[in-house]
Design a protein around this motif. Structure first.
Motif, PDB file in Angstrom:
ATOM      1  N   GLY A  92       4.771   7.418  -6.582  1.00  0.00           N
ATOM      2  CA  GLY A  92       5.391   8.360  -7.515  1.00  0.00           C
ATOM      3  C   GLY A  92       6.609   9.075  -6.951  1.00  0.00           C
ATOM      4  O   GLY A  92       7.146   9.986  -7.571  1.00  0.00           O
ATOM      5  N   GLY A  93       7.053   8.676  -5.757  1.00  0.00           N
ATOM      6  CA  GLY A  93       8.226   9.318  -5.151  1.00  0.00           C
ATOM      7  C   GLY A  93       9.516   8.934  -5.871  1.00  0.00           C
ATOM      8  O   GLY A  93       9.565   7.927  -6.571  1.00  0.00           O
ATOM      9  N   ASP A  94      10.534   9.772  -5.661  1.00  0.00           N
ATOM     10  CA  ASP A  94      11.794   9.553  -6.359  1.00  0.00           C
ATOM     11  C   ASP A  94      12.851   9.051  -5.368  1.00  0.00           C
ATOM     12  O   ASP A  94      12.958   9.579  -4.246  1.00  0.00           O
ATOM     13  N   GLY A  95      13.625   8.053  -5.811  1.00  0.00           N
ATOM     14  CA  GLY A  95      14.638   7.464  -4.931  1.00  0.00           C
ATOM     15  C   GLY A  95      15.695   8.460  -4.497  1.00  0.00           C
ATOM     16  O   GLY A  95      16.134   8.451  -3.339  1.00  0.00           O
ATOM     17  N   ALA A  96      16.091   9.345  -5.427  1.00  0.00           N
ATOM     18  CA  ALA A  96      17.133  10.321  -5.083  1.00  0.00           C
ATOM     19  C   ALA A  96      16.620  11.285  -4.012  1.00  0.00           C
ATOM     20  O   ALA A  96      17.364  11.712  -3.129  1.00  0.00           O
ATOM     21  N   GLU A  97      15.308  11.600  -4.077  1.00  0.00           N
ATOM     22  CA  GLU A  97      14.715  12.487  -3.056  1.00  0.00           C
ATOM     23  C   GLU A  97      14.695  11.801  -1.697  1.00  0.00           C
ATOM     24  O   GLU A  97      14.924  12.442  -0.665  1.00  0.00           O
ATOM     25  N   ILE A  98      14.391  10.502  -1.706  1.00  0.00           N
ATOM     26  CA  ILE A  98      14.369   9.761  -0.428  1.00  0.00           C
ATOM     27  C   ILE A  98      15.784   9.720   0.144  1.00  0.00           C
ATOM     28  O   ILE A  98      15.984   9.905   1.346  1.00  0.00           O
ATOM     29  N   LYS A  99      16.762   9.544  -0.734  1.00  0.00           N
ATOM     30  CA  LYS A  99      18.156   9.524  -0.270  1.00  0.00           C
ATOM     31  C   LYS A  99      18.496  10.877   0.364  1.00  0.00           C
ATOM     32  O   LYS A  99      19.095  10.939   1.438  1.00  0.00           O
ATOM     33  N   SER A 100      18.071  11.945  -0.296  1.00  0.00           N
ATOM     34  CA  SER A 100      18.395  13.267   0.221  1.00  0.00           C
ATOM     35  C   SER A 100      17.675  13.519   1.556  1.00  0.00           C
ATOM     36  O   SER A 100      18.249  14.106   2.485  1.00  0.00           O
ATOM     37  N   LYS A 152       0.825  -1.215   0.000  1.00  0.00           N
ATOM     38  CA  LYS A 152       0.000   0.000   0.000  1.00  0.00           C
ATOM     39  C   LYS A 152       0.860   1.266   0.000  1.00  0.00           C
ATOM     40  O   LYS A 152       0.570   2.214  -0.707  1.00  0.00           O
ATOM     41  N   ILE A 153       1.904   1.284   0.828  1.00  0.00           N
ATOM     42  CA  ILE A 153       2.799   2.450   0.902  1.00  0.00           C
ATOM     43  C   ILE A 153       4.231   1.946   0.753  1.00  0.00           C
ATOM     44  O   ILE A 153       4.694   1.145   1.572  1.00  0.00           O
ATOM     45  N   GLY A 154       4.894   2.419  -0.286  1.00  0.00           N
ATOM     46  CA  GLY A 154       6.255   1.954  -0.560  1.00  0.00           C
ATOM     47  C   GLY A 154       7.198   2.192   0.607  1.00  0.00           C
ATOM     48  O   GLY A 154       7.201   3.277   1.197  1.00  0.00           O
ATOM     49  N   ARG A 175       5.802  14.823   5.987  1.00  0.00           N
ATOM     50  CA  ARG A 175       5.599  14.438   4.589  1.00  0.00           C
ATOM     51  C   ARG A 175       6.081  15.552   3.670  1.00  0.00           C
ATOM     52  O   ARG A 175       5.852  16.736   3.947  1.00  0.00           O
ATOM     53  N   PHE A 176       6.755  15.172   2.602  1.00  0.00           N
ATOM     54  CA  PHE A 176       7.255  16.132   1.613  1.00  0.00           C
ATOM     55  C   PHE A 176       6.813  15.640   0.243  1.00  0.00           C
ATOM     56  O   PHE A 176       7.454  14.749  -0.334  1.00  0.00           O
ATOM     57  N   GLY A 177       5.701  16.161  -0.249  1.00  0.00           N
ATOM     58  CA  GLY A 177       5.183  15.689  -1.541  1.00  0.00           C
ATOM     59  C   GLY A 177       4.847  14.215  -1.457  1.00  0.00           C
ATOM     60  O   GLY A 177       4.030  13.794  -0.639  1.00  0.00           O
ATOM     61  N   ASN A 178       5.522  13.412  -2.286  1.00  0.00           N
ATOM     62  CA  ASN A 178       5.188  11.987  -2.343  1.00  0.00           C
ATOM     63  C   ASN A 178       5.983  11.122  -1.378  1.00  0.00           C
ATOM     64  O   ASN A 178       5.801   9.911  -1.342  1.00  0.00           O
ATOM     65  N   ILE A 179       6.889  11.728  -0.626  1.00  0.00           N
ATOM     66  CA  ILE A 179       7.726  10.920   0.272  1.00  0.00           C
ATOM     67  C   ILE A 179       7.622  11.436   1.702  1.00  0.00           C
ATOM     68  O   ILE A 179       7.091  12.530   1.921  1.00  0.00           O
TER      69      ILE A 179
END
Ligand code: EPU
Length: 337
Positions: free
Chosen positions: A305-313, A232-234, A286-290
């Protein structure tokens, strides 16, 4: 074995990140793995091995061959009055193996119910939860040496298990592909209910007759109430490891922050990363999709729809806050690709 080109990895990682692999293949036996190693040499591309994709963060498209290990099977190789030795294919889903063992009344992995991922990945980082680590039921494993192509066996000592660590994350990193794991399970259960939440949950469930099934049900209940379901939630479970700090440092922090939790270990004091992250104000943000999960701040999430690089940051920002406030560096538990 079929080599596919330009494949989205979205279905293959629990964080739900959409990145492309230049090549993708699935191995259902040892021969497929040898072929994939051969391809990678011929194409001069790295070969990246994928289990359940539950402990990785994809930060970019991969100019590589992604090999999903899908070796199935579960075979009893030896039985004594007290133990059963069962060899399990690396591609078997971990929780399916746990449920199968419980059904057969083989004890030892019930506390590790509902951990995402595959059997082959379990010794890699010595998976653990609710007072048990896989090293306690591990017998041996079979792996292919990527350089010599030999099929080798590793016993308990050779795996050099530590907290979320093994030799395969350290000096043998990238050198072997695990194909099968043999576990030593107990015919007569030894119940582990010391982890606070388990006993409380068993009481709440009004369990009078303790069984491995009851422990498994309790663990499933706790996990479902605290941890987000990756379908449900990545997410990839705990993003960081719990740090162990020197006892003197812990005592100093305790003066400043009297509520800091700590568990004495041979090497110092283990401090819950979740507490450190909560104290720095990141819990539930929460920040947008992550974001950072609201029940368990050790888990970073992708709402879609979140981005891996954003999660890393985001993870680096959390590390900085914790470092600044407590002088402790959190190390990631997930692997960045
Ligand atoms: N805590 C907080 N705030 C929170 C949540 C927890 O301060 O919002 C503190 C509390 O002091 C609590 C402590 O953290 O007592 C421990 O919390 P929890 O029992 O949830 O366990 P954890 O140490 O955060 C570890 C594993 C999990 C495993 C649980 C249960 C690591 C990195 N994580 O988490 O494993 O499920 O214990 O055994 O060791 C995973 O590795 O992916 C994973 C989920």
């Amino acid at each position: 074995m079929q080599l596919q080109k330009d494949i989205s990895l979205l279905p293959y990682n629990t964080f739900g990140i959409d990145k492309i692999a230049k090549y993708f293949a699935e191995a259902t036996n040892e021969q497929d793995i040898l072929e994939a190693i051969d391809f990678s040499k011929k194409l001069n591309l790295p070969l990246i091995v994928l289990g359940g994709g539950s402990n990785i963060l994809l930060t970019k498209d991969l100019n590589a061959i992604l090999l999903k290990i899908n070796i199935q099977g579960m075979e009893v190789t030896k039985e004594t009055a007290e133990h059963v030795f069962v060899e399990v294919g690396a591609g078997v889903n971990w929780h399916d193996f746990v449920l199968d063992s419980i059904e057969k009344n083989w004890a030892g992995v019930e506390n590790l119910s509902l951990i995402p991922g595959t059997v082959g990945a379990s010794p890699m980082q010595n998976i653990g939860a609710y007072g048990i680590e896989i090293k306690e039921v591990f017998e041996n494993l079979t792996a292919i040496n990527r350089d010599t192509l030999a099929i080798e066996k590793f016993d308990w000592a050779q795996c050099e298990f530590g907290y979320r660590e093994s030799v395969f994350k350290n000096k043998l990193k990238g050198k072997y592909i695990i194909t099968r794991v043999c576990f030593k399970l107990n015919k007569k259960p030894i119940f582990h209910t010391a982890y606070g939440a388990i006993q409380d949950t068993l009481n709440a469930m009004q369990v009078n007759d303790l069984t491995i099934k009851a422990i498994s049900d309790a663990v499933i209940h706790i996990r479902q109430s605290k941890l987000p379901d990756p379908k449900k939630i990545g997410n990839a479970g705990s993003f960081f490891k719990n740090p162990t700090i020197e006892t003197e440092k812990f005592e100093a922090l305790k003066k400043q922050y009297p509520s800091i939790p700590g568990y004495p270990m041979p090497e110092g004091v283990k401090v819950p990363a979740a507490w450190l992250i909560e104290q720095t104000g990141w819990k539930g943000k929460r920040f947008g999709n992550i974001g950072v999960h609201q029940n368990q701040p050790l888990v970073l999430v992708n709402y879609g729809g979140g981005d891996g690089a954003e999660i890393k940051s985001l993870s680096e920002k959390i590390q900085n806050s914790v470092k600044e406030k407590f002088g402790i560096l959190l190390s990631p538990e997930v692997n960045f690709l």
